[in-house]
Write an enzyme that holds these catalytic residues in place. Structure first.
Site, PDB file in Angstrom:
ATOM      1  CG  HIS A  23     -10.227  -8.474  -8.483  1.00 32.73           C
ATOM      2  ND1 HIS A  23     -11.292  -7.962  -9.181  1.00 32.73           N
ATOM      3  CD2 HIS A  23     -10.535  -8.332  -7.173  1.00 32.73           C
ATOM      4  CE1 HIS A  23     -12.209  -7.526  -8.333  1.00 32.73           C
ATOM      5  NE2 HIS A  23     -11.778  -7.749  -7.109  1.00 32.73           N
TER       6      HIS A  23
ATOM      7  CD  GLU B 238      -9.253   2.667 -10.333  1.00 33.39           C
ATOM      8  OE1 GLU B 238      -9.960   1.755 -10.804  1.00 33.39           O
ATOM      9  OE2 GLU B 238      -8.019   2.712 -10.484  1.00 33.39           O
TER      10      GLU B 238
ATOM     11  CE  LYS C 164      -2.695  -1.217  -9.031  1.00 36.09           C
ATOM     12  NZ  LYS C 164      -3.545  -2.122  -9.770  1.00 36.09           N
TER      13      LYS C 164
ATOM     14  NE  ARG D  21       4.332  -7.525 -14.967  1.00 32.90           N
ATOM     15  CZ  ARG D  21       3.123  -7.996 -15.218  1.00 32.90           C
ATOM     16  NH1 ARG D  21       2.940  -8.813 -16.226  1.00 32.90           N
ATOM     17  NH2 ARG D  21       2.087  -7.667 -14.482  1.00 32.90           N
TER      18      ARG D  21
END
Ligand code: ADP
Length: 450
Positions: A237, A202, A118, A293
């Protein structure tokens, strides 16, 4: 035109069948690979050939690169489709296929790599001019540094494992005092789950929506966005209900976000189907991550655009140019997907595998069921708990909701506990029906208690 003589599907369950259906329509024989627990699974019977690849735990079967390559070589399959999960975003697998003269049906391994961490993804996107969620683009070294960085960003923040997926190891931190325990916990979860405890920070956006864009790109570099998907109905999540288009989408916003998604894909030399995920908050949107994907929720895009994404992946991997232009991507009606899981609603929705004693899936106008189960099937405890993906399509959101409610009413699954009751509760919820919700929906509405 060049086409594969045979395709091996390195996956199981509903997604293996989904890909085999595409093969069948293209006239390409399919090869299944299966573990001990999947001896009697539908996908192993559906395929033209099936090869046993090892014991039930996925580490000894669906993740065994050597066994899968061997099965492809032995059956003479020219290409491998990895589905989602397992080896689908594994660059070692993609390059091992190549070394053995087998085509990996997915993006180039350099593109998988660029989005694998990430942190790297954030750096690459920033350089490409794609807006990212405010935060840092390197791993945290020590708690003091983390606290200083978080002070700069402003609380609340979210700690994320760089190698993350499935929401695992993410921690929301509301103040400086909470940082140390949260960081320690994130690191240990990440170390166990991913073998990598790199954590970054973040800004934690309040009341964001998760909106993502399906893209398609061919090997000549032609790249288009197909449709947007709203994926804000999540528990821990994890997505549970998705729809296309998003209730907040306008033609103007779709063009703006879609163009950024295309820019993100082009920046990493993408080819194949892929998804660019965004956090959307009060008119602003930020790149979250890219999934390299086919995704679980791809059918809703297929329903509203008429594009067969699995087939397109195969054609692209065979080197064919994309048959669509951006102007062909017109959204017709509305589609909603409910993920029907074998879960116990009375036990915190924990996985509840077991034998399905009776089964009748819904049908009628606008209903699609993607599933790998049947009456008498034993859901094994080794893999995910997805029983099926129930998709409803209607001329507008109201009709899609009405059809989904009808389909949930028709669905009969006896013998195992499911989350059908959860989906019914969401579908009749006034806020859900108004379209005015965000990723906090399930918690705020107490749906899990329904
Ligand atoms: P994973 O790859 O583990 O699935 P993501 O980065 O895709 O993790 O995030 C999963 C979900 O977590 C998002 O859809 C959203 O609900 C929530 N989330 C992630 N990052 C943020 C953020 N910065 N602010 C608010 N919510 C977030």
């Amino acid at each position: 035109m060049r086409m594969f003589n045979k395709i091996l599907i390195a996956n199981r369950g509903e997604i293996a069948i989904r890909v085999m259906r595409a093969c069948r329509e293209l006239g390409i024989p399919s090869v299944a690979v299966y573990s001990e627990a999947d001896k009697n699974a539908l996908f192993a019977k559906y395929a033209d050939e099936a090869v046993f690849i090892g014991p039930s735990p996925s580490s000894q079967s669906y993740l065994k690169i050597d066994n899968i390559i061997k099965a492809a070589l032995e059956t003479g399959a020219e290409a491998i489709h990895p589905g989602y999960g397992f080896l689908s975003e594994n660059t070692v697998f993609a390059s091992t296929c190549k070394e053995n003269g087998i085509v990996f049906i997915g993006p180039p391994s350099t593109a998988i790599d660029a989005m694998g961490s990430k942190i790297t993804a954030r750096q690459t996107m920033k350089e490409a001019g794609v807006p990212i969620v405010p935060g840092i683009e390197e791993g945290i070294n020590d708690p003091d540094e983390a606290m200083d960085l978080a002070d700069g960003i402003g609380y609340p923040i979210i700690l994320k494992p760089a190698a993350g997926g499935g929401g695992i190891g993410m921690k929301i931190v509301g103040s400086r005092e909470e940082m140390l325990p949260a960081l320690t916990s994130s690191q240990s979860v990440a170390r166990n789950a991913f073998g990598d405890d790199t954590i970054y920070i973040e800004k934690y956006l309040t009341e964001p929506r998760h909106i993502e864009f399906q893209i398609l790109a061919d090997e000549m570099g032609k790249t288009i966005y197909v449709s947007d998907r709203e994926c804000s109905i999540q528990r821990r999540h994890q997505k549970l209900i998705e729809e296309s288009p998003s209730p907040v989408m306008s033609d103007e916003l779709r063009e703006r976000m879609g163009s950024i998604a295309v820019k993100a894909a082009k920046a990493i030399g993408y080819a194949s189907a892929g998804t660019v995920e965004f956090m959307y908050s009060r008119g602003d949107f930020y790149f979250l991550e890219m999934n390299t994907r086919l995704q679980v929720e791809h059918p809703i895009t297929e329903m509203v655009t008429g594009v067969d994404l699995a087939k397109e992946q195969i054609l692209i991997a065979a080197g064919q140019p994309l048959n669509y232009d951006q102007s062909d991507m017109q959204i017709r009606g509305w589609a909603i997907e409910c993920r029907i899981n074998a879960e116990d609603p009375l036990n915190d929705f924990s996985p509840a595998p077991g034998r399905i004693k009776g089964y009748r899936s819904p049908g009628g106008p606008g209903i699609r069921v993607d599933s790998g189960v049947y009456s008498g099937y034993l859901i094994p405890p080794y893999y995910d708990s997805l029983i099926s993906k129930l998709v409803a399509h209607g001329k507008d959101r109201r009709e899609a909701i009405a059809r989904m409610e009808r389909a949930l009413y028709e669905y009969i699954i006896v013998g195992v506990k499911t989350n059908l009751i959860f989906h019914k509760a969401v579908l009749r919820n006034a806020r859900f029906r108004s379209g005015d919700f965000n990723t906090g929906f399930i918690k705020e509405e107490n749906i899990a208690e329904a």
